[in-house]
Design a protein around this motif. Structure first.
Motif, PDB file in Angstrom:
ATOM      1  N   THR A 256       0.796  -1.235   0.000  1.00 19.01           N
ATOM      2  CA  THR A 256       0.000   0.000   0.000  1.00 19.01           C
ATOM      3  C   THR A 256       0.826   1.281   0.000  1.00 19.01           C
ATOM      4  OG1 THR A 256      -0.070   0.173   2.418  1.00 19.01           O
ATOM      5  CG2 THR A 256      -1.758  -1.215   1.359  1.00 19.01           C
ATOM      6  N   GLY A 257       2.089   1.209   0.380  1.00 21.08           N
ATOM      7  CA  GLY A 257       2.898   2.404   0.551  1.00 21.08           C
ATOM      8  C   GLY A 257       2.763   3.038   1.926  1.00 21.08           C
ATOM      9  N   GLU A 258       1.901   2.488   2.783  1.00 19.99           N
ATOM     10  CA  GLU A 258       1.664   3.055   4.115  1.00 19.99           C
ATOM     11  C   GLU A 258       2.596   2.432   5.147  1.00 19.99           C
ATOM     12  OE1 GLU A 258      -3.169   3.581   3.364  1.00 19.99           O
ATOM     13  OE2 GLU A 258      -2.416   2.256   4.941  1.00 19.99           O
ATOM     14  N   ASP A 259       3.262   3.288   5.901  1.00 27.15           N
ATOM     15  CA  ASP A 259       4.162   2.830   6.965  1.00 27.15           C
ATOM     16  C   ASP A 259       3.425   2.981   8.294  1.00 27.15           C
ATOM     17  OD1 ASP A 259       6.275   2.038   8.492  1.00 27.15           O
ATOM     18  OD2 ASP A 259       7.563   3.735   8.022  1.00 27.15           O
ATOM     19  N   ARG A 260       2.862   1.885   8.794  1.00 28.99           N
ATOM     20  CA  ARG A 260       2.009   1.942   9.982  1.00 28.99           C
ATOM     21  C   ARG A 260       2.682   1.329  11.202  1.00 28.99           C
ATOM     22  NH1 ARG A 260      -4.155   1.868   9.202  1.00 28.99           N
ATOM     23  NH2 ARG A 260      -4.523   2.318   6.995  1.00 28.99           N
ATOM     24  N   PRO A 261       2.325   1.820  12.395  1.00 34.40           N
ATOM     25  CA  PRO A 261       2.727   1.118  13.615  1.00 34.40           C
ATOM     26  C   PRO A 261       1.967  -0.210  13.711  1.00 34.40           C
ATOM     27  CG  PRO A 261       1.899   3.338  14.090  1.00 34.40           C
ATOM     28  CD  PRO A 261       1.571   3.042  12.667  1.00 34.40           C
ATOM     29  N   PHE A 262       2.417  -1.061  14.623  1.00 39.77           N
ATOM     30  CA  PHE A 262       1.783  -2.370  14.820  1.00 39.77           C
ATOM     31  C   PHE A 262       1.560  -2.574  16.309  1.00 39.77           C
ATOM     32  CE2 PHE A 262       1.550  -6.871  15.526  1.00 39.77           C
ATOM     33  CZ  PHE A 262       0.944  -7.395  14.406  1.00 39.77           C
ATOM     34  N   ARG A 263       0.348  -2.957  16.683  1.00 36.59           N
ATOM     35  CA  ARG A 263       0.028  -3.175  18.090  1.00 36.59           C
ATOM     36  C   ARG A 263      -0.638  -4.531  18.298  1.00 36.59           C
ATOM     37  NH1 ARG A 263      -2.362   2.884  19.460  1.00 36.59           N
ATOM     38  NH2 ARG A 263      -0.337   3.949  19.404  1.00 36.59           N
TER      39      ARG A 263
ATOM     40  N   ALA B 118     -12.309 -14.863  33.124  1.00 32.46           N
ATOM     41  CA  ALA B 118     -12.641 -13.636  33.856  1.00 32.46           C
ATOM     42  C   ALA B 118     -11.443 -13.173  34.680  1.00 32.46           C
ATOM     43  CB  ALA B 118     -13.847 -13.904  34.756  1.00 32.46           C
ATOM     44  N   PRO B 119     -11.179 -11.856  34.686  1.00 32.31           N
ATOM     45  CA  PRO B 119     -12.026 -10.750  34.196  1.00 32.31           C
ATOM     46  C   PRO B 119     -11.806 -10.387  32.722  1.00 32.31           C
ATOM     47  CG  PRO B 119     -10.162  -9.845  35.365  1.00 32.31           C
ATOM     48  CD  PRO B 119     -10.020 -11.345  35.462  1.00 32.31           C
ATOM     49  N   TYR B 120     -11.160 -11.259  31.945  1.00 31.06           N
ATOM     50  CA  TYR B 120     -10.974 -11.033  30.503  1.00 31.06           C
ATOM     51  C   TYR B 120     -10.205  -9.746  30.219  1.00 31.06           C
ATOM     52  CZ  TYR B 120     -14.826 -14.377  30.717  1.00 31.06           C
ATOM     53  OH  TYR B 120     -15.621 -15.448  31.025  1.00 31.06           O
ATOM     54  N   GLU B 121      -9.210  -9.487  31.051  1.00 26.39           N
ATOM     55  CA  GLU B 121      -8.497  -8.212  30.939  1.00 26.39           C
ATOM     56  C   GLU B 121      -7.689  -8.128  29.649  1.00 26.39           C
ATOM     57  OE1 GLU B 121      -8.457  -5.106  31.151  1.00 26.39           O
ATOM     58  OE2 GLU B 121      -8.630  -5.128  33.340  1.00 26.39           O
ATOM     59  N   VAL B 122      -7.419  -6.892  29.253  1.00 28.10           N
ATOM     60  CA  VAL B 122      -6.775  -6.580  27.976  1.00 28.10           C
ATOM     61  C   VAL B 122      -5.492  -5.787  28.220  1.00 28.10           C
ATOM     62  CG1 VAL B 122      -7.012  -5.212  25.851  1.00 28.10           C
ATOM     63  CG2 VAL B 122      -8.929  -6.605  26.676  1.00 28.10           C
ATOM     64  N   CYS B 123      -4.474  -6.069  27.405  1.00 27.66           N
ATOM     65  CA  CYS B 123      -3.240  -5.282  27.427  1.00 27.66           C
ATOM     66  C   CYS B 123      -2.830  -5.021  25.980  1.00 27.66           C
ATOM     67  CB  CYS B 123      -2.130  -6.032  28.170  1.00 27.66           C
ATOM     68  SG  CYS B 123      -0.583  -5.104  28.317  1.00 27.66           S
ATOM     69  N   VAL B 124      -2.677  -3.767  25.626  1.00 31.14           N
ATOM     70  CA  VAL B 124      -2.250  -3.390  24.270  1.00 31.14           C
ATOM     71  C   VAL B 124      -0.743  -3.131  24.299  1.00 31.14           C
ATOM     72  CG1 VAL B 124      -2.532  -1.759  22.370  1.00 31.14           C
ATOM     73  CG2 VAL B 124      -4.509  -2.414  23.778  1.00 31.14           C
ATOM     74  N   VAL B 125      -0.036  -3.775  23.375  1.00 31.72           N
ATOM     75  CA  VAL B 125       1.430  -3.739  23.390  1.00 31.72           C
ATOM     76  C   VAL B 125       1.958  -3.279  22.037  1.00 31.72           C
ATOM     77  CG1 VAL B 125       3.530  -5.135  23.602  1.00 31.72           C
ATOM     78  CG2 VAL B 125       1.578  -5.585  25.119  1.00 31.72           C
ATOM     79  N   GLU B 126       2.913  -2.360  22.084  1.00 27.66           N
ATOM     80  CA  GLU B 126       3.625  -1.930  20.878  1.00 27.66           C
ATOM     81  C   GLU B 126       5.120  -2.099  21.140  1.00 27.66           C
ATOM     82  OE1 GLU B 126       2.265   1.702  18.994  1.00 27.66           O
ATOM     83  OE2 GLU B 126       4.346   2.273  18.569  1.00 27.66           O
ATOM     84  N   LEU B 127       5.826  -2.745  20.256  1.00 28.62           N
ATOM     85  CA  LEU B 127       7.256  -2.983  20.434  1.00 28.62           C
ATOM     86  C   LEU B 127       8.054  -1.695  20.275  1.00 28.62           C
ATOM     87  CD1 LEU B 127       7.693  -6.335  18.473  1.00 28.62           C
ATOM     88  CD2 LEU B 127       7.676  -6.019  20.945  1.00 28.62           C
ATOM     89  N   GLY B 128       9.132  -1.595  21.055  1.00 35.36           N
ATOM     90  CA  GLY B 128       9.998  -0.421  20.985  1.00 35.36           C
ATOM     91  C   GLY B 128      10.893  -0.428  19.760  1.00 35.36           C
ATOM     92  N   ASP B 129      11.539   0.679  19.524  1.00 34.41           N
ATOM     93  CA  ASP B 129      12.355   0.851  18.317  1.00 34.41           C
ATOM     94  C   ASP B 129      13.490  -0.174  18.235  1.00 34.41           C
ATOM     95  OD1 ASP B 129      10.763   2.960  17.571  1.00 34.41           O
ATOM     96  OD2 ASP B 129      12.121   4.503  18.357  1.00 34.41           O
ATOM     97  N   ASP B 130      14.159  -0.440  19.342  1.00 31.65           N
ATOM     98  CA  ASP B 130      15.271  -1.395  19.313  1.00 31.65           C
ATOM     99  C   ASP B 130      14.779  -2.792  18.962  1.00 31.65           C
ATOM    100  OD1 ASP B 130      17.015   0.609  19.960  1.00 31.65           O
ATOM    101  OD2 ASP B 130      17.200   0.062  22.076  1.00 31.65           O
ATOM    102  N   SER B 131      13.627  -3.176  19.520  1.00 28.61           N
ATOM    103  CA  SER B 131      13.076  -4.498  19.226  1.00 28.61           C
ATOM    104  C   SER B 131      12.686  -4.613  17.758  1.00 28.61           C
ATOM    105  CB  SER B 131      11.862  -4.773  20.118  1.00 28.61           C
ATOM    106  OG  SER B 131      12.247  -4.829  21.478  1.00 28.61           O
TER     107      SER B 131
END
Length: 323
Positions: free
Chosen positions: A215-222, A230-243
């Motif tokens: 597509t030509g789009e440079d997107r972040p990834f999460r 239960a409690p079905y908790e959520v954690c959103v993670v984005e990798l750092g630049d070095d990783s």
């Protein structure tokens, strides 16, 4: 070409395909997915060849009961994918098991229709997961449009075809790519272990690069990690630049291996010969620490520590243990 492959797409781009068509590989030539890349890097090219539907004539799709919750959660949360259906409670055995003839027939029929059969309690859990996931993401200003779920990208990178199926890619060009992972624990440290153990860093960079090439789009990834209970908790993670920098090195190497193996039609397994392995220092330190504790006990008591353990474990009143 594997005779089971029915759809071949002749140009790079973004497509809407069902999971079966995607996993059978619709690219013009055998294409590299993140799963195949991880297999080559963690094991060998032979393992990737074995898992490739376009190369291995004996390839069969893998489907396990353990996939059911994740597959159903994807459908509920992303709004696209194979549907799930509850197994009627009256078909279950008295202990709640799906072991009766009627339950087995219902399950087989559901799977033949492309649906995921679940017990009613599991369906309730999936619905709860959806509510929690949407609530947590909405709090971050994220809404997962079903029309933008399970999109497939095909592209050529470094001279080879690559493919990826994206859980959700919002319409706005700068928005992140989202990938849903169901898990036992979504605590940040548990998410970190999962990324390490399953090579999710390679997946993240492969997906980013395939989307950009198509597509030509440079997107972040999460990653969106969500607990299956239960409690079905959520954690959103984005990798750092070095990783991500290290992941770029890994996926580039995977593409190079894939290109060479395709060119030569040779898919080696593990290197031959005897492999000498030195165990990590922490492993030896654990034993030395045990030796030190046991030696200290013997100096203080004049007896081996095993005697204390034998007394502690002996049934009450067993005098022989003390003799």
């Amino acid at each position: 070409m594997n005779a089971m492959t029915e759809t071949i797409l002749d140009r790079p781009g973004i497509y809407e395909l069902d999971g079966e068509t995607y996993h059978r590989d619709p690219a013009p030539a055998p294409s590299l997915s993140s799963t195949l890349a991880k297999l080559m890097l963690a094991q060998s090219p032979l393992h990737a060849w074995t898992a490739c539907p376009r190369l291995n004539p004996e390839w069969e799709p893998v489907d396990k009961k353990t996939f059911d919750i994740g597959r159903a959660a994807h459908r509920a949360i992303l709004g696209k994918g194979a549907n799930y259906v509850p197994i009627p409670d009256e078909l279950l055995a008295s202990n709640g098991a799906a072991s009766t003839k009627a339950a087995k027939e219902f399950i087989a029929s559901a799977r033949d229709a492309g649906a995921t059969p679940l017990k009613s309690a599991e369906v309730d859990g999936i619905e709860a997961m959806r509510a929690v996931a949407h609530d947590r993401l909405a709090g971050m200003g994220v809404s997962l449009d079903p029309a933008r779920s399970e999109l497939v990208a095909l592209a050529k990178i470094d001279g080879i075809w690559c493919r990826a199926m994206f859980d959700n890619v919002p319409l706005a060009a700068g928005a992140p790519i989202y990938d849903l992972k169901t898990c036992e624990s979504a605590a940040p440290h548990a998410c970190e272990r999962a990324i390490l153990n399953y090579g999710y860093d390679v997946q993240a960079e492969h997906y980013r690069q395939v989307w950009k090439a198509a597509t030509g789009e440079d997107r972040p990834f999460r990653f969106v990690f969500q607990e299956k209970s239960a409690p079905y908790e959520v954690c959103v993670v984005e990798l750092g630049d070095d990783s991500l920098m290290m992941a770029r090195k890994k996926i580039a190497r995977a593409r190079e291996i894939w290109r060479i193996c395709l060119r030569d039609d040779h898919w080696p397994g593990y290197p031959p010969g005897v492999h000498r392995i030195d165990l990590p220092e922490w492993f030896h330190e654990r034993w030395l620490e045990r030796e030190s504790v046991e030696a200290d006990h013997k100096r203080r008591t004049g007896a081996d520590i095993i005697e204390a353990a034998r007394l502690w474990q002996a049934p009450q009143g067993y005098q022989g243990a003390a003799e």
